[in-house]
Design a protein around this motif. Sequence first.
Motif, PDB file in Angstrom:
ATOM      1  N   ASN A   1     -10.525 -39.358  58.215  1.00 11.39           N
ATOM      2  CA  ASN A   1     -10.898 -40.337  57.186  1.00 11.39           C
ATOM      3  C   ASN A   1      -9.910 -41.503  57.108  1.00 11.39           C
ATOM      4  OD1 ASN A   1      -8.804 -38.810  56.189  1.00 11.39           O
ATOM      5  ND2 ASN A   1      -9.580 -38.764  54.095  1.00 11.39           N
ATOM      6  N   GLU A   2      -9.025 -41.658  58.109  1.00 14.21           N
ATOM      7  CA  GLU A   2      -8.055 -42.750  58.114  1.00 14.21           C
ATOM      8  C   GLU A   2      -8.203 -43.591  59.369  1.00 14.21           C
ATOM      9  OE1 GLU A   2      -4.085 -41.244  57.725  1.00 14.21           O
ATOM     10  OE2 GLU A   2      -4.500 -40.282  55.793  1.00 14.21           O
ATOM     11  N   LEU A   3      -7.971 -44.873  59.214  1.00 17.58           N
ATOM     12  CA  LEU A   3      -7.991 -45.770  60.361  1.00 17.58           C
ATOM     13  C   LEU A   3      -6.631 -45.782  61.041  1.00 17.58           C
ATOM     14  CD1 LEU A   3      -9.957 -48.746  58.802  1.00 17.58           C
ATOM     15  CD2 LEU A   3     -10.739 -47.221  60.610  1.00 17.58           C
ATOM     16  N   PRO A   4      -6.603 -46.099  62.335  1.00 11.56           N
ATOM     17  CA  PRO A   4      -5.318 -46.156  63.032  1.00 11.56           C
ATOM     18  C   PRO A   4      -4.482 -47.360  62.593  1.00 11.56           C
ATOM     19  CG  PRO A   4      -7.099 -46.745  64.523  1.00 11.56           C
ATOM     20  CD  PRO A   4      -7.726 -46.335  63.224  1.00 11.56           C
ATOM     21  N   ARG A   5      -3.173 -47.190  62.712  1.00  9.26           N
ATOM     22  CA  ARG A   5      -2.232 -48.268  62.443  1.00  9.26           C
ATOM     23  C   ARG A   5      -1.713 -48.804  63.773  1.00  9.26           C
ATOM     24  NH1 ARG A   5       1.768 -45.098  58.778  1.00  9.26           N
ATOM     25  NH2 ARG A   5       1.302 -43.639  60.438  1.00  9.26           N
ATOM     26  N   ARG A   6      -1.007 -49.912  63.736  1.00 10.34           N
ATOM     27  CA  ARG A   6      -0.470 -50.507  64.965  1.00 10.34           C
ATOM     28  C   ARG A   6       0.409 -49.508  65.705  1.00 10.34           C
ATOM     29  NH1 ARG A   6       1.328 -50.973  69.026  1.00 10.34           N
ATOM     30  NH2 ARG A   6       2.308 -52.714  70.064  1.00 10.34           N
ATOM     31  N   GLN A   7       1.208 -48.744  64.973  1.00  9.72           N
ATOM     32  CA  GLN A   7       2.104 -47.805  65.629  1.00  9.72           C
ATOM     33  C   GLN A   7       1.359 -46.639  66.278  1.00  9.72           C
ATOM     34  OE1 GLN A   7       2.306 -48.854  62.469  1.00  9.72           O
ATOM     35  NE2 GLN A   7       2.998 -47.259  61.078  1.00  9.72           N
ATOM     36  N   ASP A   8       0.090 -46.421  65.926  1.00  7.23           N
ATOM     37  CA  ASP A   8      -0.717 -45.390  66.582  1.00  7.23           C
ATOM     38  C   ASP A   8      -1.231 -45.860  67.944  1.00  7.23           C
ATOM     39  OD1 ASP A   8      -0.534 -43.638  64.340  1.00  7.23           O
ATOM     40  OD2 ASP A   8      -2.157 -44.750  63.362  1.00  7.23           O
ATOM     41  N   PHE A   9      -1.261 -47.167  68.130  1.00  4.96           N
ATOM     42  CA  PHE A   9      -1.785 -47.780  69.351  1.00  4.96           C
ATOM     43  C   PHE A   9      -0.669 -47.897  70.384  1.00  4.96           C
ATOM     44  CE2 PHE A   9      -2.389 -51.802  71.729  1.00  4.96           C
ATOM     45  CZ  PHE A   9      -3.531 -51.471  72.422  1.00  4.96           C
ATOM     46  N   ASP A  10      -0.855 -47.285  71.538  1.00  6.53           N
ATOM     47  CA  ASP A  10       0.120 -47.359  72.626  1.00  6.53           C
ATOM     48  C   ASP A  10      -0.531 -48.035  73.829  1.00  6.53           C
ATOM     49  OD1 ASP A  10       1.997 -47.066  74.615  1.00  6.53           O
ATOM     50  OD2 ASP A  10       2.227 -44.904  74.371  1.00  6.53           O
ATOM     51  N   PRO A  11      -0.135 -49.270  74.125  1.00  2.00           N
ATOM     52  CA  PRO A  11      -0.741 -49.983  75.254  1.00  2.00           C
ATOM     53  C   PRO A  11      -0.666 -49.217  76.574  1.00  2.00           C
ATOM     54  CG  PRO A  11       0.675 -51.445  73.988  1.00  2.00           C
ATOM     55  CD  PRO A  11       0.887 -50.070  73.446  1.00  2.00           C
ATOM     56  N   MET A  12       0.316 -48.353  76.722  1.00  2.00           N
ATOM     57  CA  MET A  12       0.448 -47.594  77.966  1.00  2.00           C
ATOM     58  C   MET A  12      -0.705 -46.613  78.154  1.00  2.00           C
ATOM     59  SD  MET A  12       2.922 -49.131  79.201  1.00  2.00           S
ATOM     60  CE  MET A  12       3.003 -48.224  80.717  1.00  2.00           C
ATOM     61  N   ASP A  13      -1.423 -46.303  77.089  1.00  2.00           N
ATOM     62  CA  ASP A  13      -2.571 -45.401  77.187  1.00  2.00           C
ATOM     63  C   ASP A  13      -3.798 -46.081  77.792  1.00  2.00           C
ATOM     64  OD1 ASP A  13      -1.114 -43.325  76.053  1.00  2.00           O
ATOM     65  OD2 ASP A  13      -1.869 -43.711  74.026  1.00  2.00           O
ATOM     66  N   ILE A  14      -3.799 -47.405  77.794  1.00  2.00           N
ATOM     67  CA  ILE A  14      -4.964 -48.146  78.301  1.00  2.00           C
ATOM     68  C   ILE A  14      -4.529 -49.275  79.238  1.00  2.00           C
ATOM     69  CG2 ILE A  14      -6.504 -47.579  76.377  1.00  2.00           C
ATOM     70  CD1 ILE A  14      -5.786 -50.481  75.318  1.00  2.00           C
ATOM     71  N   VAL A  15      -3.564 -49.013  80.077  1.00  2.00           N
ATOM     72  CA  VAL A  15      -2.994 -50.039  80.964  1.00  2.00           C
ATOM     73  C   VAL A  15      -4.067 -50.788  81.737  1.00  2.00           C
ATOM     74  CG1 VAL A  15      -1.526 -50.386  82.991  1.00  2.00           C
ATOM     75  CG2 VAL A  15      -0.756 -48.922  81.138  1.00  2.00           C
ATOM     76  N   ASP A  16      -5.067 -50.088  82.221  1.00  2.00           N
ATOM     77  CA  ASP A  16      -6.109 -50.732  83.027  1.00  2.00           C
ATOM     78  C   ASP A  16      -6.963 -51.711  82.228  1.00  2.00           C
ATOM     79  OD1 ASP A  16      -7.015 -48.311  81.737  1.00  2.00           O
ATOM     80  OD2 ASP A  16      -8.857 -48.440  82.913  1.00  2.00           O
ATOM     81  N   LEU A  17      -6.954 -51.598  80.905  1.00  2.00           N
ATOM     82  CA  LEU A  17      -7.752 -52.491  80.059  1.00  2.00           C
ATOM     83  C   LEU A  17      -6.968 -53.693  79.539  1.00  2.00           C
ATOM     84  CD1 LEU A  17      -9.612 -49.830  77.872  1.00  2.00           C
ATOM     85  CD2 LEU A  17     -10.424 -50.951  79.966  1.00  2.00           C
ATOM     86  N   LEU A  18      -5.651 -53.654  79.623  1.00  2.00           N
ATOM     87  CA  LEU A  18      -4.810 -54.674  78.990  1.00  2.00           C
ATOM     88  C   LEU A  18      -5.157 -56.120  79.360  1.00  2.00           C
ATOM     89  CD1 LEU A  18      -1.320 -52.936  78.873  1.00  2.00           C
ATOM     90  CD2 LEU A  18      -3.009 -53.212  77.039  1.00  2.00           C
ATOM     91  N   PRO A  19      -5.581 -56.429  80.592  1.00  2.00           N
ATOM     92  CA  PRO A  19      -5.932 -57.822  80.879  1.00  2.00           C
ATOM     93  C   PRO A  19      -7.087 -58.363  80.023  1.00  2.00           C
ATOM     94  CG  PRO A  19      -5.559 -56.627  82.906  1.00  2.00           C
ATOM     95  CD  PRO A  19      -5.577 -55.611  81.799  1.00  2.00           C
ATOM     96  N   LEU A  20      -7.882 -57.480  79.424  1.00  2.00           N
ATOM     97  CA  LEU A  20      -9.025 -57.899  78.604  1.00  2.00           C
ATOM     98  C   LEU A  20      -8.795 -57.690  77.106  1.00  2.00           C
ATOM     99  CD1 LEU A  20     -11.845 -56.350  80.820  1.00  2.00           C
ATOM    100  CD2 LEU A  20     -11.135 -58.752  80.720  1.00  2.00           C
ATOM    101  N   VAL A  21      -7.623 -57.182  76.750  1.00  2.00           N
ATOM    102  CA  VAL A  21      -7.308 -56.863  75.347  1.00  2.00           C
ATOM    103  C   VAL A  21      -6.657 -58.061  74.667  1.00  2.00           C
ATOM    104  CG1 VAL A  21      -5.800 -55.436  73.884  1.00  2.00           C
ATOM    105  CG2 VAL A  21      -7.106 -54.381  75.736  1.00  2.00           C
ATOM    106  N   TRP A  22      -6.961 -58.227  73.398  1.00  2.00           N
ATOM    107  CA  TRP A  22      -6.320 -59.255  72.584  1.00  2.00           C
ATOM    108  C   TRP A  22      -6.153 -58.723  71.161  1.00  2.00           C
ATOM    109  CZ3 TRP A  22      -9.712 -61.095  68.801  1.00  2.00           C
ATOM    110  CH2 TRP A  22     -11.074 -60.868  69.044  1.00  2.00           C
ATOM    111  N   MET A  23      -5.223 -59.341  70.442  1.00  2.00           N
ATOM    112  CA  MET A  23      -4.948 -58.929  69.066  1.00  2.00           C
ATOM    113  C   MET A  23      -4.753 -60.166  68.204  1.00  2.00           C
ATOM    114  SD  MET A  23      -2.126 -55.932  69.463  1.00  2.00           S
ATOM    115  CE  MET A  23      -2.642 -54.255  69.185  1.00  2.00           C
ATOM    116  N   LEU A  24      -5.296 -60.069  66.984  1.00  2.00           N
ATOM    117  CA  LEU A  24      -5.076 -61.095  65.974  1.00  2.00           C
ATOM    118  C   LEU A  24      -4.359 -60.466  64.790  1.00  2.00           C
ATOM    119  CD1 LEU A  24      -8.597 -62.837  65.786  1.00  2.00           C
ATOM    120  CD2 LEU A  24      -6.530 -63.736  66.878  1.00  2.00           C
ATOM    121  N   ASP A  25      -3.250 -61.066  64.366  1.00  2.00           N
ATOM    122  CA  ASP A  25      -2.596 -60.658  63.128  1.00  2.00           C
ATOM    123  C   ASP A  25      -3.354 -61.258  61.958  1.00  2.00           C
ATOM    124  OD1 ASP A  25      -0.475 -59.215  64.258  1.00  2.00           O
ATOM    125  OD2 ASP A  25       0.735 -61.025  64.519  1.00  2.00           O
ATOM    126  N   ILE A  26      -3.476 -60.486  60.885  1.00  2.00           N
ATOM    127  CA  ILE A  26      -4.184 -60.936  59.694  1.00  2.00           C
ATOM    128  C   ILE A  26      -3.160 -61.436  58.678  1.00  2.00           C
ATOM    129  CG2 ILE A  26      -5.819 -60.283  57.885  1.00  2.00           C
ATOM    130  CD1 ILE A  26      -6.766 -59.809  60.865  1.00  2.00           C
TER     131      ILE A  26
END
Length: 155
Positions: A35-60
């Motif tokens: 029942n909880e959403l992930p936080r930034r610290q839950d996200f590890d870019p190393m888990d999705i290295v192959d996707l990183l060229p297509l990933v982007w992030m916006l700070d709110i």
Amino acid sequence: MVGPTNTDIPFTQSEWNSKISKIYNYWLSIHPKSNELPRRQDFDPMDIVDLLPLVWMLDIHNDPLRYKFRLLGTALTPILGKEPTGQWLDEAFPDALNSGAYDDYHYVVRTQKALYRKGTPQYIVPEYKTIERLLMPLVDRDNNCQIILGLSVYT
């Protein structure tokens, strides 16, 4: 302006690009509790290295609500024609304010739900006819949307 994203379309993952499906499943897997959403610290870019060229992030940023590029994947920079990391969205892409994409970002912040879109690009990218995109919220410790995690595939 390209029309708004239809948030009611019942897309199933079998219809998605495999990269979109992969990041969505990863995002689901990093939820701390069901029942909880992930936080930034839950996200590890190393888990999705192959996707990183297509990933982007916006700070709110709030009061007023604005978006700042935290990062833009290297495969997206030539498509968008610039490297906007560290820039405000509305300054890097002034036309974004009047696009359906800006409304999509607001939707994710307001509802804290992931949002899938497939259709005509909402930013001007003349070489590409279709964008397939997924926006996912990452929250802070107070459960407020802090970052929009996105993955975009242009064809």
